[in-house]
Design a protein around this motif. Structure first.
Motif, PDB file in Angstrom:
ATOM      1  N   LEU A  35       0.883  -1.170   0.000  1.00  0.00           N
ATOM      2  CA  LEU A  35       0.000   0.000   0.000  1.00  0.00           C
ATOM      3  C   LEU A  35       0.915   1.212   0.000  1.00  0.00           C
ATOM      4  CD1 LEU A  35      -2.858   1.165   0.339  1.00  0.00           C
ATOM      5  CD2 LEU A  35      -2.556   1.039   2.778  1.00  0.00           C
ATOM      6  N   ASP A  50       2.067   3.514   3.241  1.00  0.00           N
ATOM      7  CA  ASP A  50       1.899   2.810   4.516  1.00  0.00           C
ATOM      8  C   ASP A  50       3.176   2.891   5.352  1.00  0.00           C
ATOM      9  OD1 ASP A  50       1.346   0.888   6.507  1.00  0.00           O
ATOM     10  OD2 ASP A  50       2.070  -0.718   5.205  1.00  0.00           O
ATOM     11  N   PHE A  52      -8.087  -0.171   8.450  1.00  0.00           N
ATOM     12  CA  PHE A  52      -8.769   0.879   7.691  1.00  0.00           C
ATOM     13  C   PHE A  52      -8.741   0.576   6.201  1.00  0.00           C
ATOM     14  CE2 PHE A  52      -8.500   3.854  11.328  1.00  0.00           C
ATOM     15  CZ  PHE A  52      -9.824   4.225  11.313  1.00  0.00           C
ATOM     16  N   ALA A  53      -7.618   0.025   5.726  1.00  0.00           N
ATOM     17  CA  ALA A  53      -7.508  -0.243   4.291  1.00  0.00           C
ATOM     18  C   ALA A  53      -8.250  -1.514   3.901  1.00  0.00           C
ATOM     19  CB  ALA A  53      -6.031  -0.365   3.904  1.00  0.00           C
ATOM     20  N   GLY A  54      -8.796  -2.222   4.897  1.00  0.00           N
ATOM     21  CA  GLY A  54      -9.564  -3.423   4.587  1.00  0.00           C
ATOM     22  C   GLY A  54      -8.697  -4.600   4.193  1.00  0.00           C
ATOM     23  N   MET A  55      -7.414  -4.587   4.626  1.00  0.00           N
ATOM     24  CA  MET A  55      -6.573  -5.740   4.332  1.00  0.00           C
ATOM     25  C   MET A  55      -6.658  -6.725   5.492  1.00  0.00           C
ATOM     26  SD  MET A  55      -3.147  -4.249   2.818  1.00  0.00           S
ATOM     27  CE  MET A  55      -2.884  -2.553   2.556  1.00  0.00           C
ATOM     28  N   ILE A  60      -3.810   0.729  10.355  1.00  0.00           N
ATOM     29  CA  ILE A  60      -3.801   1.074   8.930  1.00  0.00           C
ATOM     30  C   ILE A  60      -4.379  -0.064   8.108  1.00  0.00           C
ATOM     31  CG2 ILE A  60      -2.286   1.460   6.960  1.00  0.00           C
ATOM     32  CD1 ILE A  60      -0.480   3.042   8.745  1.00  0.00           C
ATOM     33  N   ARG A  61      -3.972  -1.286   8.448  1.00  0.00           N
ATOM     34  CA  ARG A  61      -4.463  -2.427   7.675  1.00  0.00           C
ATOM     35  C   ARG A  61      -5.966  -2.598   7.869  1.00  0.00           C
ATOM     36  NH1 ARG A  61      -0.264  -5.372   5.537  1.00  0.00           N
ATOM     37  NH2 ARG A  61      -1.683  -6.996   4.893  1.00  0.00           N
ATOM     38  N   ARG A  80       0.317  -0.139  12.491  1.00  0.00           N
ATOM     39  CA  ARG A  80       0.192  -0.960  11.295  1.00  0.00           C
ATOM     40  C   ARG A  80      -1.133  -1.714  11.300  1.00  0.00           C
ATOM     41  NH1 ARG A  80       4.448  -5.538  10.741  1.00  0.00           N
ATOM     42  NH2 ARG A  80       3.446  -6.110  12.672  1.00  0.00           N
TER      43      ARG A  80
END
Lengths: 163, 321
Positions: A72, A75, A123-126, A120-121, A117
């Motif tokens: 990403l 990131d 929120f990014a839907g990972m 962030i993951r 991390r």
């Protein structure tokens, strides 16, 4: 003048190597434990050469790591910014800690980063990182003395070679 | 002045200007993430900086390559001889198999021609070498040393000697990124070789595992069943082995079955992989029917449609059993 040039090259070379180390293949089981090399190297330079390495360097290093890893964009840049900013904040104190205490501080910084991390993951839907990845800060903190001494030694050697 | 800069005013200088710069950089990073997430900037940026990225990937993969080379050079003669003998045996066996397969293929071709099937199932492939680097530890992808200049394109299936590995998702001039079947974002239509049950296999992301999450509780799937690619969706050719079922567990509601399966392809150990190239799509009107075989009026309407599709999977099942 020359000395500053040398030091700059050591600094950028070490940062480039740290990004390449992220790509080095590891056995599957150890993969989540991979220490976050750019953070360790950046921390050293923030502590030792604060006028050369700052938020800008962190951002560019993070972007380079992102482009190479391809997860990403932004990131790692964002996470490195946070690490470097905190290190700058507490630089006056961190610098004079003995090395074990510095390791503990690095552990705290990296744990904070793991939390970031995870956010962030999310929120990014990972998919969330595997549970073992929470142990990576421990590996990073354990490696800190070696990184510190290695970089310190290479810098001192170059300085000694200069007239 | 110099003293005070080292002391507390230096603190505030970092605090004041530093926070502002941090905020600016954080905003920039956040915006980049958002734009990348929405518009997939990263692949484009990567394609643009391919000249820079590719050598770095190769550089990072070089130590593994050197290690492998050194290991091969240092392998003792005894192990080489043993390996040689084993390979000779394997070659003999393979030759026998090939001879048998050739006979089967010839027979198959004849039958197909008889059945008026216009094109034989011919598979073209391209060998590629895996560049041994880890990209993102939470995704399952590999980098191969063939790219756009060698004719690789996005969506091409990748297989090894044992089964389906994945498909190409990103192409650079001389390298390409392959999404493995075990990646959490990968899905592959499969078919139970024994019972014919169709399902979608998703990558589980953790470990070497596939999941078939939504099968009915009474679906005819057993531990040990081989899953083949079904060819639905048109991405992967039908009849390639994909995975073997390892565990069956009912989900919490008790109405669905969660099936875990282990991929048959050696995802971690493969050194060379095969990029399958599908035949060019026929453009324009279909070719005139050939004059070989029984007239069209004599063959059943279902026969012509179903036999070419089912034949490869049946042949696979027969070879495996």
């Amino acid at each position: 003048m020359m000395r500053a040039g040398w030091q700059r090259w050591v600094c950028y070379l070490s940062l480039a190597l740290s990004v390449l180390l992220l790509l080095l293949p590891l056995p599957d089981a150890l993969r989540p434990l991979r220490p976050w090399w750019p953070a360790l190297v950046l921390l050293y330079w923030v502590l030792e050469a604060p006028d050369r390495v700052g938020l800008g360097t962190a951002f560019v290093t993070g972007l380079a790591a992102d482009v190479l890893a391809g997860a990403l964009l932004g990131d790692q840049a964002l996470r490195l910014l946070v690490v470097v900013f905190l290190a700058q904040r507490f630089r006056a104190r961190l610098r004079f800690f003995p090395i074990p205490q510095q390791s503990a501080a690095v552990l705290l910084l990296l744990l904070n980063d793991s939390l970031l991390r995870w956010l962030i993951r999310a929120f990014a839907g990972m998919s969330p990182p595997p549970p073992l990845a929470w142990m990576a800060p421990l590996v990073g903190a354990a490696l800190w003395p070696f990184v510190f001494l290695l970089l310190d030694a290479s810098r001192a050697r170059l300085r000694a070679r200069e007239p | 002045m110099a003293l005070s800069r080292d002391g507390s005013p230096g603190w505030s200088a970092v605090g004041g200007g530093g926070t502002l710069r941090l905020a600016a950089y954080l905003l920039l990073a956040g915006a980049l993430m958002m734009l990348d997430h929405r518009n997939a900037w990263l692949p484009r940026l990567r394609a643009a900086s391919a000249l820079l990225v590719q050598p770095l990937w190769r550089l990072a993969g070089a130590p593994a390559q050197w290690y492998e080379d050194a290991r091969q050079h240092l392998a003792s003669q005894a192990s080489l001889r043993a390996e040689n003998g084993k390979l000779r045996d394997a070659l003999l066996l393979a030759n026998v198999r090939i001879a048998r397969m050739q006979a089967l293929v010839r027979q198959n071709d004849q039958l197909k021609r008889l059945l008026d099937a216009a094109e034989t199932l011919r598979m073209q492939g391209q060998l590629a070498r895996v560049i041994d680097i880890d990209l993102d530890p939470y995704r399952r992808r590999i980098v191969i040393d063939r790219g756009a200049r060698q004719g690789v394109h996005i969506g091409q299936p990748v297989v090894d000697a044992h089964g389906v590995m994945g498909q190409v998702i990103e192409v650079l001039p001389d390298t390409a990124v392959v999404l493995l079947v075990t990646d959490p974002s990968a899905a592959l239509p499969v078919l139970d070789a024994r019972s014919g049950v169709r399902a979608l296999a998703y990558g589980s992301g953790h470990g070497d595992q596939l999941e078939l999450p939504n099968l009915a509780i009474n679906a005819d799937v057993r531990v040990g069943d081989e899953l083949l690619s079904s060819g639905l969706g048109g991405r992967f050719p039908a009849g390639f082995p994909v995975a073997r079922v390892t565990a069956l567990t009912p989900d919490r509601s008790g109405s669905y079955l969660r099936v875990a399966a282990r991929p048959l392809a050696h995802l971690n150990r493969s050194d060379h992989v095969l990029l399958l190239r599908d035949l060019a799509e026929p453009v324009g009107p279909p070719p005139p029917a050939s004059r070989v075989g029984p007239p069209a009026m004599l063959q059943g309407p279902a026969g012509a449609a179903s036999v070419p599709v089912a034949a490869p999977s049946r042949a696979r099942g027969g070879a495996g059993a």
